[in-house]
Design a protein around this motif. Sequence first.
Motif, short mmCIF file in Angstrom:
data_model
loop_
_atom_site.label_atom_id
_atom_site.label_comp_id
_atom_site.label_asym_id
_atom_site.label_seq_id
_atom_site.Cartn_x
_atom_site.Cartn_y
_atom_site.Cartn_z
N PHE A 1 0.82 -1.21 0.00
CA PHE A 1 0.00 0.00 0.00
C PHE A 1 0.85 1.25 0.00
N GLU A 2 1.98 1.21 0.68
CA GLU A 2 2.86 2.37 0.70
C GLU A 2 3.38 2.69 -0.69
N ARG A 3 3.61 1.67 -1.50
CA ARG A 3 4.15 1.87 -2.85
C ARG A 3 3.07 2.08 -3.91
N TYR A 4 2.00 1.29 -3.82
CA TYR A 4 0.99 1.29 -4.89
C TYR A 4 -0.42 1.58 -4.38
N ALA B 1 -6.85 0.47 3.32
CA ALA B 1 -6.32 1.84 3.16
C ALA B 1 -6.34 2.57 4.50
N GLY B 2 -7.40 2.41 5.26
CA GLY B 2 -7.49 3.05 6.57
C GLY B 2 -6.56 2.42 7.58
N LEU B 3 -6.44 1.09 7.54
CA LEU B 3 -5.59 0.39 8.50
C LEU B 3 -4.13 0.82 8.38
N VAL B 4 -3.65 1.01 7.15
CA VAL B 4 -2.25 1.38 6.96
C VAL B 4 -2.05 2.89 6.97
N ALA B 5 -3.13 3.62 7.31
CA ALA B 5 -3.08 5.08 7.40
C ALA B 5 -2.61 5.71 6.09
#
Length: 202
Positions: A105-108, A130-134
């Motif tokens: 998620f940080e990358r894509y 998306a919410g979990l990883v802020a």
Amino acid sequence: MTDWIGTIIDNFGYVGIGLLMFVETVFPPIPSEVIMPLAGIYAAQSGHSLTGVIIAGAIGSMIGNIFWYLLAAWLGLTRFERFAIRFGRILTLDHEEIVRGQKLFERYGGAIVGVGRVLPTVRSLISIPAGLVAMDWRRFLFYSSLGTFVWTTGLAVAGYLLGKRFAEIDKVIGPLSTAIIVILFGIYLYRVITWKKTKSAP
């Protein structure tokens, strides 16, 4: 289901469309594949604006998307991971996979959210990781809005152009949605059966 969805749209217009799409996003079994084509038919027959129908559907859907994002962000990755450790087999997740998902998620994250918004079932749930990883809320809103607008526009325009021939839309969207749901369930079932906690998991 088609009858009562049509009744709500007829009686409440744009507000009804937005409300239905909000409920659809929060409660996925209510399909946008039915709501938005019927909304397009409504626009064609009533003389209401197709643009208004699309905007109403997109706004309702985005409110639902934001709801899931905020709920997941409130839960947070740390609390979710504790839950995942306890119910790892049911969620088919462990520490290693959660970390891998976070890096993905940080990358894509933008592409994942944008594409996810045009996939049946996935579109309603993609806000949660998306919410979990802020995920940055501005990127989340941009890519969510883009994907949601594409989805609602496509379905509404199909309904508007085909008019009462709703069955022709359903011949394409219905089997496609069912196939995606079956594939996702099959993948989940396989993961449940074969799931093993990795040694690196805490």
